[in-house]
Scaffold this motif. Structure first.
Motif, PDB file in Angstrom:
ATOM      1  N   LYS A   1     -39.587  18.804 -54.157  1.00 52.88           N
ATOM      2  CA  LYS A   1     -38.370  19.608 -54.211  1.00 52.88           C
ATOM      3  C   LYS A   1     -37.245  18.878 -53.471  1.00 52.88           C
ATOM      4  O   LYS A   1     -37.509  18.021 -52.626  1.00 52.88           O
ATOM      5  CB  LYS A   1     -38.623  20.975 -53.562  1.00 52.88           C
ATOM      6  N   PRO A   2     -35.995  19.229 -53.772  1.00 57.40           N
ATOM      7  CA  PRO A   2     -34.880  18.598 -53.043  1.00 57.40           C
ATOM      8  C   PRO A   2     -35.031  18.835 -51.540  1.00 57.40           C
ATOM      9  O   PRO A   2     -35.298  19.960 -51.097  1.00 57.40           O
ATOM     10  CB  PRO A   2     -33.652  19.314 -53.592  1.00 57.40           C
ATOM     11  N   ALA A   3     -34.860  17.772 -50.767  1.00 56.29           N
ATOM     12  CA  ALA A   3     -35.122  17.838 -49.328  1.00 56.29           C
ATOM     13  C   ALA A   3     -33.951  18.390 -48.529  1.00 56.29           C
ATOM     14  O   ALA A   3     -34.036  18.468 -47.305  1.00 56.29           O
ATOM     15  CB  ALA A   3     -35.486  16.454 -48.810  1.00 56.29           C
ATOM     16  N   GLY A   4     -32.866  18.750 -49.214  1.00 56.87           N
ATOM     17  CA  GLY A   4     -31.708  19.282 -48.506  1.00 56.87           C
ATOM     18  C   GLY A   4     -30.746  18.210 -48.049  1.00 56.87           C
ATOM     19  O   GLY A   4     -29.739  18.491 -47.394  1.00 56.87           O
ATOM     20  N   ILE A   5     -31.041  16.953 -48.383  1.00 58.63           N
ATOM     21  CA  ILE A   5     -30.166  15.832 -48.016  1.00 58.63           C
ATOM     22  C   ILE A   5     -28.968  15.814 -48.963  1.00 58.63           C
ATOM     23  O   ILE A   5     -29.140  15.795 -50.188  1.00 58.63           O
ATOM     24  CB  ILE A   5     -30.936  14.499 -48.104  1.00 58.63           C
ATOM     25  N   ILE A   6     -27.767  15.830 -48.419  1.00 64.10           N
ATOM     26  CA  ILE A   6     -26.558  15.828 -49.253  1.00 64.10           C
ATOM     27  C   ILE A   6     -26.279  14.398 -49.713  1.00 64.10           C
ATOM     28  O   ILE A   6     -25.926  13.526 -48.907  1.00 64.10           O
ATOM     29  CB  ILE A   6     -25.349  16.384 -48.484  1.00 64.10           C
ATOM     30  N   VAL A   7     -26.455  14.162 -50.984  1.00 63.86           N
ATOM     31  CA  VAL A   7     -26.220  12.841 -51.574  1.00 63.86           C
ATOM     32  C   VAL A   7     -24.827  12.839 -52.184  1.00 63.86           C
ATOM     33  O   VAL A   7     -24.472  13.775 -52.902  1.00 63.86           O
ATOM     34  CB  VAL A   7     -27.278  12.533 -52.656  1.00 63.86           C
ATOM     35  N   PRO A   8     -23.997  11.819 -51.920  1.00 65.68           N
ATOM     36  CA  PRO A   8     -22.659  11.761 -52.531  1.00 65.68           C
ATOM     37  C   PRO A   8     -22.725  11.924 -54.039  1.00 65.68           C
ATOM     38  O   PRO A   8     -23.597  11.329 -54.697  1.00 65.68           O
ATOM     39  CB  PRO A   8     -22.158  10.359 -52.150  1.00 65.68           C
ATOM     40  N   TRP A   9     -21.813  12.717 -54.584  1.00 67.43           N
ATOM     41  CA  TRP A   9     -21.898  13.078 -56.005  1.00 67.43           C
ATOM     42  C   TRP A   9     -21.671  11.900 -56.939  1.00 67.43           C
ATOM     43  O   TRP A   9     -22.040  11.946 -58.110  1.00 67.43           O
ATOM     44  CB  TRP A   9     -20.917  14.196 -56.326  1.00 67.43           C
ATOM     45  N   THR A  10     -21.073  10.812 -56.440  1.00 65.68           N
ATOM     46  CA  THR A  10     -20.848   9.646 -57.298  1.00 65.68           C
ATOM     47  C   THR A  10     -22.016   8.663 -57.270  1.00 65.68           C
ATOM     48  O   THR A  10     -21.928   7.594 -57.877  1.00 65.68           O
ATOM     49  CB  THR A  10     -19.568   8.903 -56.851  1.00 65.68           C
ATOM     50  N   THR A  11     -23.097   9.019 -56.575  1.00 61.11           N
ATOM     51  CA  THR A  11     -24.259   8.127 -56.508  1.00 61.11           C
ATOM     52  C   THR A  11     -24.914   8.018 -57.888  1.00 61.11           C
ATOM     53  O   THR A  11     -25.214   9.025 -58.520  1.00 61.11           O
ATOM     54  CB  THR A  11     -25.291   8.648 -55.498  1.00 61.11           C
TER      55      THR A  11
ATOM     56  N   LYS B   1     -28.385  23.322 -53.829  1.00 65.93           N
ATOM     57  CA  LYS B   1     -27.162  22.602 -54.206  1.00 65.93           C
ATOM     58  C   LYS B   1     -27.499  21.233 -54.777  1.00 65.93           C
ATOM     59  O   LYS B   1     -26.915  20.799 -55.771  1.00 65.93           O
ATOM     60  CB  LYS B   1     -26.246  22.470 -52.985  1.00 65.93           C
ATOM     61  N   GLN B   2     -28.462  20.534 -54.153  1.00 68.26           N
ATOM     62  CA  GLN B   2     -28.810  19.199 -54.649  1.00 68.26           C
ATOM     63  C   GLN B   2     -29.589  19.239 -55.950  1.00 68.26           C
ATOM     64  O   GLN B   2     -29.544  18.292 -56.727  1.00 68.26           O
ATOM     65  CB  GLN B   2     -29.601  18.428 -53.591  1.00 68.26           C
ATOM     66  N   PHE B   3     -30.298  20.324 -56.210  1.00 69.92           N
ATOM     67  CA  PHE B   3     -30.939  20.489 -57.516  1.00 69.92           C
ATOM     68  C   PHE B   3     -29.871  20.432 -58.602  1.00 69.92           C
ATOM     69  O   PHE B   3     -30.009  19.726 -59.610  1.00 69.92           O
ATOM     70  CB  PHE B   3     -31.682  21.820 -57.574  1.00 69.92           C
ATOM     71  N   MET B   4     -28.788  21.187 -58.402  1.00 69.48           N
ATOM     72  CA  MET B   4     -27.709  21.245 -59.390  1.00 69.48           C
ATOM     73  C   MET B   4     -26.943  19.928 -59.452  1.00 69.48           C
ATOM     74  O   MET B   4     -26.668  19.402 -60.530  1.00 69.48           O
ATOM     75  CB  MET B   4     -26.750  22.388 -59.051  1.00 69.48           C
ATOM     76  N   ASP B   5     -26.594  19.387 -58.281  1.00 71.10           N
ATOM     77  CA  ASP B   5     -25.724  18.214 -58.251  1.00 71.10           C
ATOM     78  C   ASP B   5     -26.446  16.927 -58.634  1.00 71.10           C
ATOM     79  O   ASP B   5     -25.847  16.049 -59.267  1.00 71.10           O
ATOM     80  CB  ASP B   5     -25.116  18.048 -56.853  1.00 71.10           C
ATOM     81  N   THR B   6     -27.712  16.803 -58.263  1.00 71.27           N
ATOM     82  CA  THR B   6     -28.423  15.541 -58.480  1.00 71.27           C
ATOM     83  C   THR B   6     -29.160  15.493 -59.815  1.00 71.27           C
ATOM     84  O   THR B   6     -29.124  14.473 -60.509  1.00 71.27           O
ATOM     85  CB  THR B   6     -29.431  15.293 -57.338  1.00 71.27           C
ATOM     86  N   PHE B   7     -29.799  16.592 -60.184  1.00 73.67           N
ATOM     87  CA  PHE B   7     -30.651  16.553 -61.377  1.00 73.67           C
ATOM     88  C   PHE B   7     -29.972  17.111 -62.623  1.00 73.67           C
ATOM     89  O   PHE B   7     -30.551  17.093 -63.705  1.00 73.67           O
ATOM     90  CB  PHE B   7     -31.966  17.270 -61.092  1.00 73.67           C
ATOM     91  N   LEU B   8     -28.745  17.609 -62.485  1.00 72.46           N
ATOM     92  CA  LEU B   8     -27.970  18.044 -63.656  1.00 72.46           C
ATOM     93  C   LEU B   8     -26.646  17.287 -63.712  1.00 72.46           C
ATOM     94  O   LEU B   8     -26.451  16.406 -64.539  1.00 72.46           O
ATOM     95  CB  LEU B   8     -27.747  19.553 -63.611  1.00 72.46           C
ATOM     96  N   VAL B   9     -25.740  17.596 -62.785  1.00 72.94           N
ATOM     97  CA  VAL B   9     -24.433  16.934 -62.789  1.00 72.94           C
ATOM     98  C   VAL B   9     -24.571  15.448 -62.482  1.00 72.94           C
ATOM     99  O   VAL B   9     -23.831  14.627 -63.039  1.00 72.94           O
ATOM    100  CB  VAL B   9     -23.495  17.600 -61.754  1.00 72.94           C
ATOM    101  N   GLY B  10     -25.515  15.098 -61.616  1.00 72.07           N
ATOM    102  CA  GLY B  10     -25.669  13.707 -61.195  1.00 72.07           C
ATOM    103  C   GLY B  10     -26.303  12.796 -62.217  1.00 72.07           C
ATOM    104  O   GLY B  10     -26.888  11.769 -61.858  1.00 72.07           O
ATOM    105  N   MET B  11     -26.183  13.124 -63.490  1.00 72.63           N
ATOM    106  CA  MET B  11     -26.710  12.274 -64.558  1.00 72.63           C
ATOM    107  C   MET B  11     -25.608  11.983 -65.571  1.00 72.63           C
ATOM    108  O   MET B  11     -25.750  12.147 -66.764  1.00 72.63           O
ATOM    109  CB  MET B  11     -27.916  12.935 -65.227  1.00 72.63           C
ATOM    110  N   GLY B  12     -24.458  11.567 -65.016  1.00 69.80           N
ATOM    111  CA  GLY B  12     -23.321  11.232 -65.873  1.00 69.80           C
ATOM    112  C   GLY B  12     -22.236  12.265 -65.854  1.00 69.80           C
ATOM    113  O   GLY B  12     -21.261  12.155 -66.585  1.00 69.80           O
ATOM    114  N   GLY B  13     -22.369  13.309 -65.026  1.00 67.38           N
ATOM    115  CA  GLY B  13     -21.381  14.384 -64.987  1.00 67.38           C
ATOM    116  C   GLY B  13     -21.915  15.632 -65.664  1.00 67.38           C
ATOM    117  O   GLY B  13     -23.057  15.663 -66.135  1.00 67.38           O
ATOM    118  N   THR B  14     -21.096  16.677 -65.709  1.00 68.16           N
ATOM    119  CA  THR B  14     -21.503  17.925 -66.350  1.00 68.16           C
ATOM    120  C   THR B  14     -21.983  17.672 -67.776  1.00 68.16           C
ATOM    121  O   THR B  14     -21.333  16.970 -68.544  1.00 68.16           O
ATOM    122  CB  THR B  14     -20.310  18.905 -66.391  1.00 68.16           C
ATOM    123  N   GLY B  15     -23.133  18.259 -68.121  1.00 70.49           N
ATOM    124  CA  GLY B  15     -23.685  18.044 -69.455  1.00 70.49           C
ATOM    125  C   GLY B  15     -24.507  16.785 -69.574  1.00 70.49           C
ATOM    126  O   GLY B  15     -25.003  16.462 -70.656  1.00 70.49           O
ATOM    127  N   MET B  16     -24.629  16.018 -68.464  1.00 68.03           N
ATOM    128  CA  MET B  16     -25.455  14.806 -68.431  1.00 68.03           C
ATOM    129  C   MET B  16     -25.079  13.832 -69.539  1.00 68.03           C
ATOM    130  O   MET B  16     -25.922  13.360 -70.297  1.00 68.03           O
ATOM    131  CB  MET B  16     -26.939  15.182 -68.519  1.00 68.03           C
TER     132      MET B  16
END
Length: 425
Positions: free
Chosen positions: A366-376, A277-292
């Motif tokens: 690799k992502p450590a499984g820590i849930i980071v807030p999506w607005t970070t 989940k954090q792979f998707m949220d942090t390294f894709l969506v978490g770079m300015g939103g969907t589509g980075m």
């Protein structure tokens, strides 16, 4: 590079011009523009209400009161943005035909509401707000098109009530719209009744079922993840909230993989999964939103010349830092814009591959499984998601530069097109 940009202009601009002259695509584009001020307002307050780690700085009760106070701002705008888009499309398409545009807007909304469930659990007489937002966008767009066309058809057939001279103009217009609106809404009511006899029960359920069920077979390998990322981008390009569609299917898988990594991280053993989940949220969506799109915002400030892109950068920049990018998606626009389709699809796929390979090779944890807030914001989120490792932040920055390189020629062509149009205007 100049020759490449000339090729892009020669290929993409004629396509864009033809699509812009299409009445349906023009109504779709202008409909989203109607909703844009509300979307930007809602985006700003989403960021303020979900400021990263604020829940750790104040008490639980204070944080709940804070969110409850600000929640209506986004609930009344972003959460029901599909409703405003339907209004805008119905209005603009009916206006294109030279008819009373306001009736095109209201008949579109009424038709959409007729097609959707009007109960929530055992409570009747309520409309779930989820269907009024991104989840119902796809159905809403086509409902607005069809209802406007039906309304136009009945008006052109002259199936209207003619009021005698002397009747106030507003009253006369209202009665002239009565029969076309009644017939249009009756057709949608019949469609709703017919669907109630099927296993889907509603048109909305039918659409989501045929879209989501084929996705359940996707796993967590790199090829499957690339397919997921492409589908998210494609859904958004056509006006559907790709993140909601894909997350509703794959979140259980991604969260399970996330938990496996977290357990291993706590135990000090090797992390088993790259895709989580954090792979998707942090390294894709978490770079300015969907589509980075944070990379797009930065490029706007670097190369933008047109007033439209410059103003969009000012509006979308602050929200983009906190991964809210509706202003960019609807304002650039990205939806149904052929000039940006290639970078919109390509950049996330390239970043997915880079991130997967660097993590698989052990270059980045690799992502450590820590849930980071999506607005970070970017950098901080990558650092935290990889267990407080600077390499996670460095990978995000590198990926952001990759996105900017991919987008640069396409944004240059788009901005030049806007700039030339503004000079003529």
């Amino acid at each position: 590079m100049n020759k490449f940009m000339e090729v892009l202009e020669n290929i993409l601009l004629p396509i864009a011009e033809k699509l812009n002259n299409n009445r349906y695509l023009a109504a779709l584009r202008d409909g989203f523009m109607v909703a844009l001020p509300l979307i930007i307002f809602g985006s700003i307050f989403v960021v303020i209400a979900n400021f990263p780690f604020l829940d750790k700085m104040i008490s639980e009760d204070a944080y709940a009161a804070y969110q409850n106070a600000l929640g209506p701002a986004s609930a009344a705008t972003l959460s029901i943005m599909g409703l405003f888009v339907i209004m805008g499309i119905g209005y603009k398409l009916t206006q294109h035909y030279g008819l009373e545009a306001i009736y095109g807007a209201v008949v579109g909304v009424a038709s959409f509401l007729i097609l959707n469930p009007q109960e929530l659990g055992e409570v009747t007489g309520v409309i779930p707000t989820a269907i009024l937002g991104a989840q119902g966008m796809f159905l809403g767009i086509f409902t607005a098109f069809i209802s406007a066309e039906l309304y136009r058809f009945f008006v052109k057939k002259n199936w209207t009530i003619k009021m005698p001279p002397g009747v106030p103009d507003s009253v006369s217009r209202s009665f002239s719209a009565l029969i076309p609106i009644t017939l249009t809404l009756t057709i949608f009511l019949i469609i709703r009744i017919l669907f109630s006899f099927t296993p889907f029960e509603t048109v909305q359920n039918f659409i989501y079922t045929i879209i989501q069920e084929p996705l359940t077979a996707l796993g967590s390998s790199l090829p499957a993840t690339i397919v997921v990322v492409l589908l998210i981008q494609l859904f958004w390009f056509f006006g559907l909230h790709g993140q909601i569609i894909m997350n509703s299917v794959l979140d259980p898988i991604w969260y399970a993989l996330n938990d496996q990594n977290f357990s291993a991280f706590q135990a000090g053993t090797e992390l088993p999964n790259v895709i989580t989940k954090q792979f998707m949220d942090t390294f894709l969506v978490g770079m300015g939103g969907t589509g980075m799109t944070l990379g797009v915002v930065i490029l706007i400030f670097l190369i933008g010349k047109s007033r439209q892109t410059k103003e969009l950068g000012k509006l979308g920049g602050p929200a983009g830092i906190f991964n809210v990018n509706e202003p960019i998606i609807f304002g650039l626009p990205i939806i149904m814009n052929p000039l940006v389709l290639i970078p919109w699809l390509l950049a996330p796929v390239v970043v997915t591959i880079i991130t997967y390979l660097t993590m698989s090779a052990g270059i980045v944890p690799k992502p450590a499984g820590i849930i980071v807030p999506w607005t970070t914001p970017i950098g901080i989120s990558g650092f935290l998601a990889t267990g407080n490792d600077w390499r996670g932040a460095a990978l995000q920055i590198f990926n952001l530069l990759v996105v900017m390189v991919i987008w640069w020629p396409f944004l240059k062509v788009l901005d030049k097109n806007y700039y030339e149009t503004e000079k003529k205007g």
